[in-house]
Design a protein around this motif. Sequence first.
Motif, short mmCIF file in Angstrom:
data_model
loop_
_atom_site.label_atom_id
_atom_site.label_comp_id
_atom_site.label_asym_id
_atom_site.label_seq_id
_atom_site.Cartn_x
_atom_site.Cartn_y
_atom_site.Cartn_z
N SER A 54 1.05 -4.41 2.30
CA SER A 54 -0.15 -4.87 1.61
C SER A 54 -0.92 -3.71 0.97
CB SER A 54 -1.06 -5.65 2.56
OG SER A 54 -1.53 -4.84 3.60
N LYS A 55 -0.88 -2.53 1.60
CA LYS A 55 -1.59 -1.38 1.05
C LYS A 55 -0.73 -0.52 0.14
CE LYS A 55 -4.77 -0.54 4.93
NZ LYS A 55 -5.16 0.48 5.92
N GLY A 56 0.59 -0.59 0.36
CA GLY A 56 1.50 0.25 -0.41
C GLY A 56 1.48 1.70 0.06
N HIS A 57 1.11 1.92 1.34
CA HIS A 57 1.05 3.26 1.90
C HIS A 57 2.18 3.48 2.89
CE1 HIS A 57 -3.47 2.88 1.04
NE2 HIS A 57 -2.95 3.65 0.12
N THR A 58 2.83 4.62 2.78
CA THR A 58 3.94 4.91 3.69
C THR A 58 3.47 5.32 5.08
OG1 THR A 58 4.02 7.21 2.94
CG2 THR A 58 5.47 5.62 1.81
N GLY A 59 2.21 5.70 5.23
CA GLY A 59 1.71 6.12 6.53
C GLY A 59 1.90 5.06 7.60
N ASN A 60 1.74 3.80 7.22
CA ASN A 60 1.94 2.73 8.19
C ASN A 60 3.42 2.57 8.55
OD1 ASN A 60 -0.67 1.61 6.49
ND2 ASN A 60 -0.80 1.37 8.70
N CYS A 61 4.30 2.86 7.61
CA CYS A 61 5.74 2.81 7.91
C CYS A 61 6.09 3.82 9.00
CB CYS A 61 6.58 3.11 6.67
SG CYS A 61 6.43 1.91 5.34
N LYS A 78 8.33 2.89 -0.99
CA LYS A 78 8.60 3.94 -1.97
C LYS A 78 9.50 3.47 -3.10
CE LYS A 78 8.20 8.03 0.99
NZ LYS A 78 8.92 9.24 1.42
N GLY A 79 10.22 2.37 -2.86
CA GLY A 79 11.18 1.89 -3.86
C GLY A 79 12.37 2.83 -4.01
N GLN A 80 12.74 3.47 -2.89
CA GLN A 80 13.83 4.44 -2.90
C GLN A 80 14.95 3.99 -1.98
OE1 GLN A 80 11.96 8.10 -1.71
NE2 GLN A 80 11.00 8.41 -3.69
N ARG A 81 16.10 3.75 -2.57
CA ARG A 81 17.25 3.29 -1.81
C ARG A 81 17.77 4.33 -0.82
NH1 ARG A 81 20.46 -0.90 -4.74
NH2 ARG A 81 22.27 0.15 -3.88
N LEU A 99 17.56 -5.42 -1.30
CA LEU A 99 16.14 -5.63 -1.54
C LEU A 99 15.53 -4.58 -2.46
CD1 LEU A 99 14.84 -6.52 2.04
CD2 LEU A 99 14.86 -8.02 0.06
N VAL A 100 15.97 -3.34 -2.31
CA VAL A 100 15.39 -2.23 -3.07
C VAL A 100 16.28 -1.94 -4.26
CG1 VAL A 100 14.62 0.17 -2.98
CG2 VAL A 100 14.39 -1.29 -0.96
N LYS A 101 15.76 -2.19 -5.42
CA LYS A 101 16.55 -1.99 -6.66
C LYS A 101 16.13 -0.72 -7.34
CE LYS A 101 18.62 -5.96 -6.30
NZ LYS A 101 19.96 -6.24 -6.21
#
Length: 101
Positions: A54-61, A78-81, A99-101
């Motif tokens: 929802s935030k688009g932040h990697t910190g939560n990942c 990140k949109g990185q395969r 899922l990630v293109k």
Amino acid sequence: RSWAMAALTNIPRGILSGLLWAIGICGMGGAMAGPSDCYGIKDADRRHYCLAMSKGHTGNCHSIKDQDDRNLCLAQVKGQRSHCHSIRESDQRKQCLALVK
């Protein structure tokens, strides 16, 4: 069973719930839900995944304990395969790559 249904059945339950939630939010244009909705999720990994999406932040990942789920989250945010290739479980790795293109 279709390949899509087979793919969905192999995703861990917490991640699947998060994916379905994220897809639902995208379909609603994001107007009806936000990060505050994630805080009601009791499972910590699911909550962190929800917040990351929802935030688009990697910190939560990075707060997700399961390594494969963490890499899936990072790949999506990140949109990185490249993060998909770090997933150990082969079915989940294939799903991530799809899922990630």
